[in-house]
Motif scaffolding. Sequence first.
Motif, short mmCIF file in Angstrom:
data_model
loop_
_atom_site.label_atom_id
_atom_site.label_comp_id
_atom_site.label_asym_id
_atom_site.label_seq_id
_atom_site.Cartn_x
_atom_site.Cartn_y
_atom_site.Cartn_z
N SER A 1 -8.87 3.39 -2.11
CA SER A 1 -9.03 1.97 -1.81
C SER A 1 -9.59 1.84 -0.40
CB SER A 1 -7.70 1.21 -1.92
OG SER A 1 -6.91 1.43 -0.76
N ALA B 1 -8.02 0.34 1.96
CA ALA B 1 -6.92 0.32 2.90
C ALA B 1 -6.38 1.70 3.21
CB ALA B 1 -5.79 -0.56 2.35
N THR C 1 1.32 1.21 0.96
CA THR C 1 0.78 0.24 1.90
C THR C 1 0.61 0.90 3.26
OG1 THR C 1 1.11 -1.92 2.94
CG2 THR C 1 3.08 -0.67 2.45
N ARG D 1 -2.47 -0.89 9.41
CA ARG D 1 -3.25 -2.10 9.19
C ARG D 1 -2.37 -3.35 9.25
NH1 ARG D 1 -8.55 -1.90 5.50
NH2 ARG D 1 -9.44 0.06 6.26
N SER E 1 1.23 -7.34 1.26
CA SER E 1 0.03 -8.05 0.82
C SER E 1 -0.99 -7.08 0.23
CB SER E 1 -0.59 -8.81 2.00
OG SER E 1 0.31 -9.75 2.54
N GLN F 1 -4.16 -6.60 0.43
CA GLN F 1 -5.24 -6.04 1.24
C GLN F 1 -4.82 -4.80 2.03
OE1 GLN F 1 -3.78 -9.00 1.79
NE2 GLN F 1 -3.71 -9.54 3.96
N CYS G 1 -2.94 0.49 -1.75
CA CYS G 1 -3.68 1.17 -2.82
C CYS G 1 -2.73 1.36 -3.99
CB CYS G 1 -4.24 2.52 -2.36
SG CYS G 1 -3.03 3.86 -2.20
#
Length: 287
Positions: A13, A15, A129, A133, A212, A214, A217
């Motif tokens: 992904s 992210a 996650t 980020r 969240s 964004q 993955c």
Amino acid sequence: MTTSIAAEVRLVSGALGAEIHGIDLNTLTDEGFALIHDLLLKHQVVFLAGQTGLTPQAHVAFGRRFGEVELHPYLPRLDGHPEIVVIDSADGGKVDVWHTDMTFHQSPPIASILHLVQLPEVGGDTMWTNQYRVYEALSAPMRDLLDGLTAIHVIRIGTEFTSRAEHPVVRVHPETGRRSLYVNRLFTSHIPQLTRNESDALLEHLFAFSESPQFTCRYRWRAGDVAVWDNRVTQHYAVNDYEGLRRGQRITVLGDHPTGNPPRWEHYVPAPGQRYWPDRVNAVESY
């Protein structure tokens, strides 16, 4: 990094996450491990496809390349291999709550290595996650506040095992030097510098924000795949959307002590007669 290994790398992904084809963990070389380690630091979770023939000995040897391997105190283990925990959906091995492994320890594990050996016909994905980020997407005033706080992490399992630790809300990765949010819904009880109401409201915001899409993955497993994740900078979530059996074998690499900025405030002390609730324990008995 430059390497002569004929390995194919695919990003999972935007992210986080990288999948590697062409490395056999049974015959892992120093150069192969260096590639895996480099990709882990860059992408936080690495998937090694096609490891159907992985032996327990090679699994343990791979874990020891990262550090000392844990002998888990209370989860079921593979016969003859006390370093390998057996994760079985038939025995409650389903954790559909976002979490970072074992943050209730003073020195939480630095990495986990999961080998999926049996999967349902459909479903059973895992999500991760990227907590770098998450932290970097917060506003500057919020980052400034969080950099001066700690959090209490706790677990209780009947009367057999209890652990409690205090860690920075924002930790600094010892190898990359980057900052990441370090709280999770399963084990983080409260922020001791705040009132309980303030702590509950702030943590709920941070939990929801870090989950969240964004920042995530999602990996669709195939039998034999191996995942290695950096427990210092990720959370993960086992998607409970399947019927049938899902079995894996996991090694945990023992950790370092999370570090960050020192707290800027003392623990909150309630006024006389004011109630301050004890630790909140969200952890399930099997995870």
